[in-house]
Design an enzyme around this catalytic site. Structure first.
Site, PDB file in Angstrom:
ATOM      1  N   CYS A  89       0.868  -1.177   0.000  1.00 57.62           N
ATOM      2  CA  CYS A  89       0.000   0.000   0.000  1.00 57.62           C
ATOM      3  C   CYS A  89       0.905   1.226   0.000  1.00 57.62           C
ATOM      4  O   CYS A  89       1.642   1.458   0.968  1.00 57.62           O
ATOM      5  CB  CYS A  89      -0.873  -0.029   1.257  1.00 57.62           C
ATOM      6  SG  CYS A  89      -1.949   1.397   1.447  1.00 57.62           S
ATOM      7  N   CYS A 201      -0.626   3.570  -6.704  1.00 55.91           N
ATOM      8  CA  CYS A 201      -1.569   2.999  -5.741  1.00 55.91           C
ATOM      9  C   CYS A 201      -1.768   1.557  -6.180  1.00 55.91           C
ATOM     10  O   CYS A 201      -1.964   1.284  -7.375  1.00 55.91           O
ATOM     11  CB  CYS A 201      -2.892   3.762  -5.776  1.00 55.91           C
ATOM     12  SG  CYS A 201      -4.236   2.938  -4.870  1.00 55.91           S
TER      13      CYS A 201
HETATM   14  N1  DGL Z   1      -3.945   0.563  -2.166  1.00 62.08           N
HETATM   15  C1  DGL Z   1      -3.563   1.727  -1.473  1.00 62.08           C
HETATM   16  C2  DGL Z   1      -2.331   2.404  -2.041  1.00 62.08           C
HETATM   17  O1  DGL Z   1      -1.502   1.755  -2.648  1.00 62.08           O
HETATM   18  C3  DGL Z   1      -4.532   2.773  -1.034  1.00 62.08           C
HETATM   19  C4  DGL Z   1      -5.941   2.819  -1.335  1.00 62.08           C
HETATM   20  C5  DGL Z   1      -6.698   3.578  -0.254  1.00 62.08           C
HETATM   21  O2  DGL Z   1      -6.999   2.928   0.744  1.00 62.08           O
HETATM   22  O3  DGL Z   1      -6.931   4.775  -0.397  1.00 62.08           O
HETATM   23  O4  DGL Z   1      -2.132   3.566  -1.875  1.00 62.08           O
END
Ligand code: DGL
Length: 280
Positions: A89, A201
């Protein structure tokens, strides 16, 4: 890869822990785009994937909130006996990566950062677009990354685009919906002129085809999943931490909120049947 990750890479042997699982975290299902690469390069590892679905999206949370929550979650991974934790993440890494490495100095923590550095090598026309959550785009860590890149390649322009609302649509299984198409149309419009698009993301690889359709075939789209998986494997290998079992590893799936139909949705994201267990 950040300096602190590299420091962790030089740490003690993980020989005694090599049969232990690898923890993988994301706010939701986006981290499965990273898990797929981890699984491909380390098929004999056991994985524990934890999605904080009760709190997705993290993109609109404060840094202090994310640090506190991740402190709890990393302690939980340790209680499960994990030998390493991959923060799959970008938002959690930007907000809490440094804090967690200070808090857990003996744990090998792998973080994600937007693949701007590789993009600098790939761009032909000198313009890169970086799509991420508002929290990642506004973070001090990302500002430092941009500064470092500007020092090495001052002529390259980076369009940093906060894709508000996109991760939660993907997480809810609405990647193909009209609302998601409208968001993608807006954000790719802001990215026009770039010949490299960085997916900053981990949810966005699940809409990479749509982004390609909107941006055109000449644009290269990159994310951090494959390099992070290779890096994780290299470090575990260097520290004698790879699982030597002959059979394929097992996967355990945890989520902080589980709703009817979630198992089917997860299966679409990760390509195998899942039983989701409650994280609390
Ligand atoms: N998958 C996450 C990232 O790589 C974030 C998504 C979220 O929860 O806003 O930033």
């Amino acid at each position: 890869m950040s300096q602190s990750t590299l420091r962790a890479a030089n740490g003690a042997s993980l020989d005694a822990q090599r049969t232990a699982p690898i923890g993988v975290f994301d706010s939701g299902l986006g981290g499965l785009s990273v898990w797929r690469h981890l699984r491909a390069v380390m098929p004999h590892e056991d994985f524990i994937y934890m999605a904080d679905t009760a709190n997705v999206p993290y993109g609109d949370k404060t840094e202090a909130w994310i640090c506190k929550r991740l402190n709890h979650i990393v302690n939980w991974f340790l209680a499960q006996g994990c030998k390493t934790v991959v923060l799959a993440c970008n938002t959690a890494t930007a907000a809490a990566g440094t804090y967690l490495r200070e808090r857990f100095p003996d744990l090998f923590i792998v973080g994600l950062e937007p693949a701007i550095k590789p993009a600098l090598q790939l761009t032909q026309n000198g313009t890169i677009a970086m799509l991420a959550t508002a929290r990642t785009v506004g973070s001090a860590k990302y500002a430092r990354l941009l500064n470092a890149c500007a020092q090495t390649k001052p002529d390259i322009k980076v369009l940093s685009i906060a894709c508000v609302g996109l991760a939660e649509k993907i997480d809810a299984g609405q990647a193909e919906s009209a609302a998601t198409q409208a968001l993608l149309a807006t954000y790719t419009q802001m990215a026009q002129g770039a010949d490299v698009v960085v997916l900053g993301c981990t949810h966005y690889p699940f809409v990479a085809q749509q982004i390609r359709g909107l941006m055109g075939k000449g644009v290269q789209i990159i994310d951090s999943g494959a390099p992070v998986a290779r890096y994780t494997k290299d470090v575990l290998q260097a520290r004698s931490g790879l699982n030597q079992q002959a059979k394929l590893g097992r996967n355990a799936w945890f989520a902080s909120a589980i709703a009817h139909g979630d198992a089917q949705r997860w299966a679409l994201f990760c390509g195998e049947n899942v039983e989701i267990l409650a994280f609390n």
